[in-house]
Enzyme design. Sequence first.
Site, PDB file in Angstrom:
ATOM      1  CD  GLN A 121      -2.507   1.164   2.642  1.00 44.65           C
ATOM      2  OE1 GLN A 121      -1.859   0.882   3.689  1.00 44.65           O
ATOM      3  NE2 GLN A 121      -3.747   1.579   2.939  1.00 44.65           N
ATOM      4  N   GLY A 122       0.602   2.294  -1.102  1.00 47.09           N
ATOM      5  CA  GLY A 122       1.744   3.242  -1.122  1.00 47.09           C
ATOM      6  C   GLY A 122       0.726   4.391  -1.144  1.00 47.09           C
ATOM      7  CB  SER A 124       2.133   6.746   4.656  1.00 50.55           C
ATOM      8  OG  SER A 124       0.833   6.157   5.244  1.00 50.55           O
ATOM      9  CD  GLU A 239      -5.195  -0.076   5.983  1.00 55.86           C
ATOM     10  OE1 GLU A 239      -5.637   1.027   5.339  1.00 55.86           O
ATOM     11  OE2 GLU A 239      -4.160  -0.265   6.354  1.00 55.86           O
TER      12      GLU A 239
END
Length: 376
Positions: A121-122, A124, A239
């Site tokens: 997961q990109g 932040s 999530e």
Amino acid sequence: MDLAYTPEEEEFRARLRAWLTRTLPLLPPKPSPDDWPARRAYDLGWQRRLYDAGYAHVHWDASPTVRLIFLEETERAGAPYVGANFVGLLHAGPTIAAEGTPAQRERWLEPILKGEEVWCQGFSEPDAGSDLASLRTRARRDGDVYRVTGSKIWTSHAEVADWCELLVRTDPDAPRHQGITWLAMPMDAPGVTVRPLRTLAGSAEFAEVFLDDVPVPVANRVGAENDGWRVTMVTLSFERGTAFAGEVVACRRVLAELAREAHGNGRWDDPALRRRLGRLEAEFRALWRLVQWNVGEATENGVPGAGGSVFKLRYSHARQQLYDATADVLGDAALDLDRPWVLERLSSLSYTIAAGTSQIQRTIVAQRVLGLPKGR
Ligand SMILES: Cc1cc2nc3c(=O)[nH]c(=O)nc-3n(C[C@H](O)[C@H](O)[C@H](O)COP(=O)(O)OP(=O)(O)OC[C@H]3O[C@@H](n4cnc5c(N)ncnc54)[C@H](O)[C@@H]3O)c2cc1C
């Protein structure tokens, strides 16, 4: 919502239990927590076994009760955790199922279920964590590709991932929530550099990811250009609302083991400790009811609602309290990294930060669940 288990579902439970009894002894030994390629192979191998036995789809399209039975039974049997498959199976896959085109669903969902591809997961960035809408990684349209430049941080499993659910800014002039796009980026594309970060517990579980003019096909865009904020809310609701469901069952097992350990070493005689463990038992029972609610909502509406933030908030605190209690029961042994629960205690600190901090969840609960007015 009726969450009683029917005779057919109890039959499913019995079949699954028998399969787990046969299959778990065949698994290879668990790899060391530091060996990420081995952990990837182990986690994918487990996913493949689930797929071959017809259980891989359970998180996605089974009834809420079947999903809950699956979580209860796999945990009861001590089956492997999803591990490196966390993002793909529990929030990137469900987002693509909800928001992707038929071609995208065909390309990405089956390899996740079969244990062939790992996602990370990109979201932040160094200055865009809680305030995710201030992200600056830029994507410029160039014919059939977006050219992506910027950096991401705290990207779990980046070292071993094949794909990244990536948020990019496609319109720098639009209001900040409106210029964002959700892309599926291949991690082996030219211009992607992954630099691992070491955690307090010693493992390089997440990384910085640098992106230098990375070409990402326009066909990999999930949702419309500049509509990525809405797609992101879908990802985050999975999530926060359902992805940690299995861990509640695991925490309840740890709590029972902790009580046994306290009986064994005399700590159970301390009434304050008994009260603490009793309160935790009540909290985790309440959390399991919230899991049932969120799983039911996700199945009925396709996506879990803002109530997922209630769960995330309470679960991450309860988990910290549980592992703090392990230190009281273990005494000096809580400093020995080789003892059970010690690494989990260190990593439990991160749970009130990952997937959105508790402060952010409180704001969401106040505004979207309780309907309180927005502060200034
Ligand atoms: C174990 C772990 C794994 C992670 N994995 C991933 C991953 O795979 N991919 C990914 O994209 N990210 C990942 N993250 C990043 C995580 O989502 C961010 O750390 C989180 O969103 C907080 O952002 P930040 O670290 O930038 O803190 P900041 O946003 O700088 O916040 C610092 C402090 O200020 C508080 N604060 C900030 N704004 C407000 C506000 N408006 N109101 C009240 N308080 C506020 C925060 O609550 C926090 O206490 C992971 C984090 C951890 C710990």
